[in-house]
Design a protein around this motif. Structure first.
Motif, PDB file in Angstrom:
ATOM      1  N   PHE A 131       0.815  -1.213   0.000  1.00 58.97           N
ATOM      2  CA  PHE A 131       0.000   0.000   0.000  1.00 58.97           C
ATOM      3  C   PHE A 131       0.850   1.266   0.000  1.00 58.97           C
ATOM      4  CE2 PHE A 131      -2.816  -3.204   1.964  1.00 58.97           C
ATOM      5  CZ  PHE A 131      -3.814  -3.189   0.994  1.00 58.97           C
ATOM      6  N   GLY A 132       2.120   1.135  -0.301  1.00 54.77           N
ATOM      7  CA  GLY A 132       2.994   2.289  -0.407  1.00 54.77           C
ATOM      8  C   GLY A 132       3.557   2.717   0.931  1.00 54.77           C
ATOM      9  N   GLU A 133       3.923   3.990   1.015  1.00 59.69           N
ATOM     10  CA  GLU A 133       4.592   4.493   2.216  1.00 59.69           C
ATOM     11  C   GLU A 133       3.716   4.386   3.457  1.00 59.69           C
ATOM     12  OE1 GLU A 133       6.170   8.384   1.726  1.00 59.69           O
ATOM     13  OE2 GLU A 133       7.411   7.858  -0.015  1.00 59.69           O
ATOM     14  N   THR A 134       2.413   4.618   3.299  1.00 60.56           N
ATOM     15  CA  THR A 134       1.498   4.545   4.437  1.00 60.56           C
ATOM     16  C   THR A 134       0.780   3.204   4.424  1.00 60.56           C
ATOM     17  OG1 THR A 134       1.161   6.940   4.321  1.00 60.56           O
ATOM     18  CG2 THR A 134      -0.396   5.681   5.638  1.00 60.56           C
ATOM     19  N   GLY A 135       1.287   2.282   5.226  1.00 62.11           N
ATOM     20  CA  GLY A 135       0.681   0.966   5.298  1.00 62.11           C
ATOM     21  C   GLY A 135      -0.502   0.942   6.248  1.00 62.11           C
ATOM     22  N   VAL A 136      -0.922  -0.254   6.609  1.00 58.75           N
ATOM     23  CA  VAL A 136      -2.077  -0.407   7.482  1.00 58.75           C
ATOM     24  C   VAL A 136      -1.759   0.107   8.880  1.00 58.75           C
ATOM     25  CG1 VAL A 136      -1.487  -2.752   8.245  1.00 58.75           C
ATOM     26  CG2 VAL A 136      -3.890  -2.027   8.180  1.00 58.75           C
ATOM     27  N   ARG A 137      -2.766   0.640   9.546  1.00 60.65           N
ATOM     28  CA  ARG A 137      -2.645   1.080  10.932  1.00 60.65           C
ATOM     29  C   ARG A 137      -3.426   0.111  11.815  1.00 60.65           C
ATOM     30  NH1 ARG A 137       1.023   3.092   9.121  1.00 60.65           N
ATOM     31  NH2 ARG A 137       1.500   5.303   8.761  1.00 60.65           N
ATOM     32  N   ASP A 138      -2.711  -0.622  12.637  1.00 64.39           N
ATOM     33  CA  ASP A 138      -3.339  -1.563  13.581  1.00 64.39           C
ATOM     34  C   ASP A 138      -2.509  -1.527  14.855  1.00 64.39           C
ATOM     35  OD1 ASP A 138      -4.666  -3.540  14.922  1.00 64.39           O
ATOM     36  OD2 ASP A 138      -3.985  -5.190  13.638  1.00 64.39           O
ATOM     37  N   PHE A 139      -2.895  -0.665  15.771  1.00 65.97           N
ATOM     38  CA  PHE A 139      -2.039  -0.365  16.914  1.00 65.97           C
ATOM     39  C   PHE A 139      -1.801  -1.575  17.803  1.00 65.97           C
ATOM     40  CE2 PHE A 139      -1.181   1.562  21.138  1.00 65.97           C
ATOM     41  CZ  PHE A 139      -0.038   2.263  20.794  1.00 65.97           C
ATOM     42  N   ALA A 140      -2.867  -2.297  18.157  1.00 64.18           N
ATOM     43  CA  ALA A 140      -2.696  -3.386  19.125  1.00 64.18           C
ATOM     44  C   ALA A 140      -3.399  -4.676  18.733  1.00 64.18           C
ATOM     45  CB  ALA A 140      -3.177  -2.931  20.511  1.00 64.18           C
ATOM     46  N   LEU A 159     -13.773  -2.926  24.106  1.00 64.90           N
ATOM     47  CA  LEU A 159     -12.321  -3.118  24.178  1.00 64.90           C
ATOM     48  C   LEU A 159     -11.764  -3.626  22.851  1.00 64.90           C
ATOM     49  CD1 LEU A 159     -12.244  -4.713  27.736  1.00 64.90           C
ATOM     50  CD2 LEU A 159     -11.188  -2.540  27.113  1.00 64.90           C
ATOM     51  N   ALA A 160     -12.448  -4.599  22.239  1.00 70.05           N
ATOM     52  CA  ALA A 160     -11.988  -5.122  20.950  1.00 70.05           C
ATOM     53  C   ALA A 160     -12.021  -4.042  19.878  1.00 70.05           C
ATOM     54  CB  ALA A 160     -12.850  -6.312  20.538  1.00 70.05           C
ATOM     55  N   SER A 161     -13.053  -3.193  19.924  1.00 68.81           N
ATOM     56  CA  SER A 161     -13.214  -2.179  18.880  1.00 68.81           C
ATOM     57  C   SER A 161     -12.183  -1.068  18.982  1.00 68.81           C
ATOM     58  CB  SER A 161     -14.632  -1.592  18.953  1.00 68.81           C
ATOM     59  OG  SER A 161     -15.605  -2.585  18.697  1.00 68.81           O
ATOM     60  N   ILE A 162     -11.780  -0.704  20.187  1.00 66.10           N
ATOM     61  CA  ILE A 162     -10.804   0.377  20.339  1.00 66.10           C
ATOM     62  C   ILE A 162      -9.381  -0.128  20.138  1.00 66.10           C
ATOM     63  CG2 ILE A 162     -10.425   0.133  22.823  1.00 66.10           C
ATOM     64  CD1 ILE A 162     -10.697   3.438  20.809  1.00 66.10           C
ATOM     65  N   THR A 163      -9.170  -1.424  20.205  1.00 63.44           N
ATOM     66  CA  THR A 163      -7.815  -1.984  20.147  1.00 63.44           C
ATOM     67  C   THR A 163      -6.999  -1.493  18.946  1.00 63.44           C
ATOM     68  OG1 THR A 163      -8.249  -3.919  21.517  1.00 63.44           O
ATOM     69  CG2 THR A 163      -6.532  -4.145  19.869  1.00 63.44           C
ATOM     70  N   PRO A 164      -7.489  -1.603  17.713  1.00 64.38           N
ATOM     71  CA  PRO A 164      -6.649  -1.156  16.591  1.00 64.38           C
ATOM     72  C   PRO A 164      -6.448   0.352  16.560  1.00 64.38           C
ATOM     73  CG  PRO A 164      -8.844  -1.734  15.827  1.00 64.38           C
ATOM     74  CD  PRO A 164      -8.758  -2.177  17.256  1.00 64.38           C
ATOM     75  N   ALA A 165      -7.404   1.097  17.115  1.00 57.72           N
ATOM     76  CA  ALA A 165      -7.380   2.555  17.013  1.00 57.72           C
ATOM     77  C   ALA A 165      -6.772   3.242  18.224  1.00 57.72           C
ATOM     78  CB  ALA A 165      -8.813   3.072  16.812  1.00 57.72           C
ATOM     79  N   SER A 166      -6.435   2.500  19.262  1.00 55.28           N
ATOM     80  CA  SER A 166      -6.082   3.109  20.550  1.00 55.28           C
ATOM     81  C   SER A 166      -4.836   3.978  20.504  1.00 55.28           C
ATOM     82  CB  SER A 166      -5.921   2.021  21.623  1.00 55.28           C
ATOM     83  OG  SER A 166      -4.979   1.041  21.225  1.00 55.28           O
ATOM     84  N   GLY A 167      -3.990   3.807  19.501  1.00 53.23           N
ATOM     85  CA  GLY A 167      -2.808   4.650  19.381  1.00 53.23           C
ATOM     86  C   GLY A 167      -2.983   5.813  18.426  1.00 53.23           C
ATOM     87  N   PHE A 168      -4.197   5.935  17.851  1.00 57.80           N
ATOM     88  CA  PHE A 168      -4.402   6.920  16.792  1.00 57.80           C
ATOM     89  C   PHE A 168      -5.571   7.862  17.026  1.00 57.80           C
ATOM     90  CE2 PHE A 168      -2.942   2.869  14.791  1.00 57.80           C
ATOM     91  CZ  PHE A 168      -1.629   3.251  14.557  1.00 57.80           C
ATOM     92  N   VAL A 169      -6.358   7.653  18.077  1.00 53.77           N
ATOM     93  CA  VAL A 169      -7.537   8.492  18.312  1.00 53.77           C
ATOM     94  C   VAL A 169      -7.490   9.086  19.714  1.00 53.77           C
ATOM     95  CG1 VAL A 169      -8.946   7.108  16.732  1.00 53.77           C
ATOM     96  CG2 VAL A 169      -8.967   6.582  19.186  1.00 53.77           C
ATOM     97  N   GLY A 170      -8.337  10.077  19.936  1.00 51.06           N
ATOM     98  CA  GLY A 170      -8.453  10.712  21.233  1.00 51.06           C
ATOM     99  C   GLY A 170      -9.700  10.253  21.969  1.00 51.06           C
TER     100      GLY A 170
END
Length: 392
Positions: free
Chosen positions: A155-164, A268-279
């Protein structure tokens, strides 16, 4: 090496192990019939032990070795070349290994919820070991190990975001659970309620506490990012618990304890991938929606599709993880192409690998116990023990 980072990840490692032992074991154990509670404990405990060794032997190397875009190779088998002084970022690499090992433990343990009360114990062990090596470890490499889906990948320079682990943990476990549930078929008696809702609540509470290490530890540093990950994790869990309970009351006139704590896990499951990227505000939205979305997914799987995913692994973890992964793009913290494309690639891969493993392992050891064993319960029939002595 950074001492503060190291100290925090040591704590986080303990917290994530605490999620499986005893958190997940109690959560799942309370949801089944009394005659099967020890079998659930045994499956969770045995998986924790076996996955630890499989991760040590080859899993870590496949996930985080210096291979190619598809797998990490076998150069770090048995922690070869790694000493107490070897670093991974600011951490001792042996600590990074241990932290990631706890993720490798809980992911196949999550799948337990789909097949309780009717699966062969030998099948559980062999399937889980192979699934860790052939499904979980490669996906971990693609997303977290610098592989196919990460920055600079397809996906180029910006790959997938999956924090946890929305993709690595929850999507893979959820889809594997769904495939296994379909392959097994329904239990003989699907209508029996949870034998111990109090045990379910205690297990869920332990999972909630442990999740601070799961998400906060994924920052791999003792800093503001870890603090924010913990904060948004808590807000999402609280919001989902309340919306699940409210939605239950609107639909059925009552809010159940089991429902509310299942909402906690959905948040908890839903916030897991986003927990490092959202407020916090985004976390509130994610959790509030997850409590309703995952509850409707439970109804769809159980009532409409008639699939006996016993403890709703796909509806809660699979749907929650996918939802949180998509919300990263919705909130502008990741690209739509990378988020959706990675979900599709990992989804297809997981379904195919899981299906093939079910067929192969089934040739070696039975997938399902016989009808008499299922009727009498797995505790006494398979393990020779009872959870409760009703004669004393």
């Amino acid at each position: 090496m950074n001492g503060a980072d190291t100290a925090w990840i040591i704590v986080a490692t303990a917290l994530v192990l605490f999620m499986t032992l005893p958190g997940l074991a109690l959560f799942y154990g309370g949801l089944v019939r009394a005659r099967n509670v020890l079998s659930v404990f045994m499956q969770c405990y045995a998986i924790a032990c076996l996955m630890s060794l499989i991760w040590f032997i080859a899993g870590y190397s496949i996930a985080f070795g210096e291979g190619n875009a598809y797998w990490g190779g076998l150069g770090k088998m048995f922690l070869g070349g790694i000493t107490a002084d070897t670093l991974s970022g600011t951490l001792p690499e042996v600590l990074f290994f241990a932290f990631q090992m706890t993720f490798a433990i809980i992911t196949p343990a999550l799948i337990v919820g789909a097949y309780v009360e009717r699966i062969g114990f030998g099948f559980v062990l062999l399937f889980s070991a192979l699934w860790l090596l052939l499904c979980y470890a490669p996906v971990a490499h693609w997303v977290w190990g610098g592989g196919l889906l990460s920055d600079g990948g397809i996906f180029g320079e910006t790959g997938v975001r999956d924090f946890a682990g929305g993709i690595v943990v929850h999507e893979t476990a959820g889809l594997a659970a769904l495939v296994l549930a379909v392959a097994l078929g329904a239990r003989k008696n699907r209508t029996t309620p949870p034998h111990n809702p109090g045990m379910v609540m205690v297990g869920a509470a332990m999972l909630w506490v442990g999740w601070f290490g799961f998400n906060g530890g994924s920052q791999l540093a003792a800093d503001g990012g870890a603090a924010m990950a913990i904060t948004v994790t808590h807000i999402s869990a609280a919001a989902a618990s309340l919306t699940w309970a409210l939605w239950e009351r609107i639909k059925f006139g009552k809010s159940s304890l089991v429902g509310m704590v299942t909402g906690t896990i959905a948040g908890l499951a839903s916030i897991t991938p986003a927990s490092g990227f959202v407020g916090p505000v985004e976390a509130l939205i994610i959790g509030a929606v997850a409590g309703i979305l995952c509850q409707e997914a439970v109804t769809l799987i159980r009532e409409k599709l008639k699939i006996d995913d016993t403890l709703d692994v796909f509806a809660v973890h699979g749907v929650g993880g996918v939802f949180g992964t998509i919300m990263i793009a919705a909130f502008g913290a990741g690209s739509w192409a990378a988020q959706l494309g990675s979900l599709a690639i990992v989804g297809v891969f997981t379904v195919v690998v899981t299906f093939v493993l079910i067929k192969l392992v089934g040739l070696i050891t039975p997938l399902r116990v016989d009808e008499e064993t299922e009727t009498n319960g797995l505790d006494l029939s398979v393990h020779g023990e009872r959870a409760y002595d009703l004669t004393s």
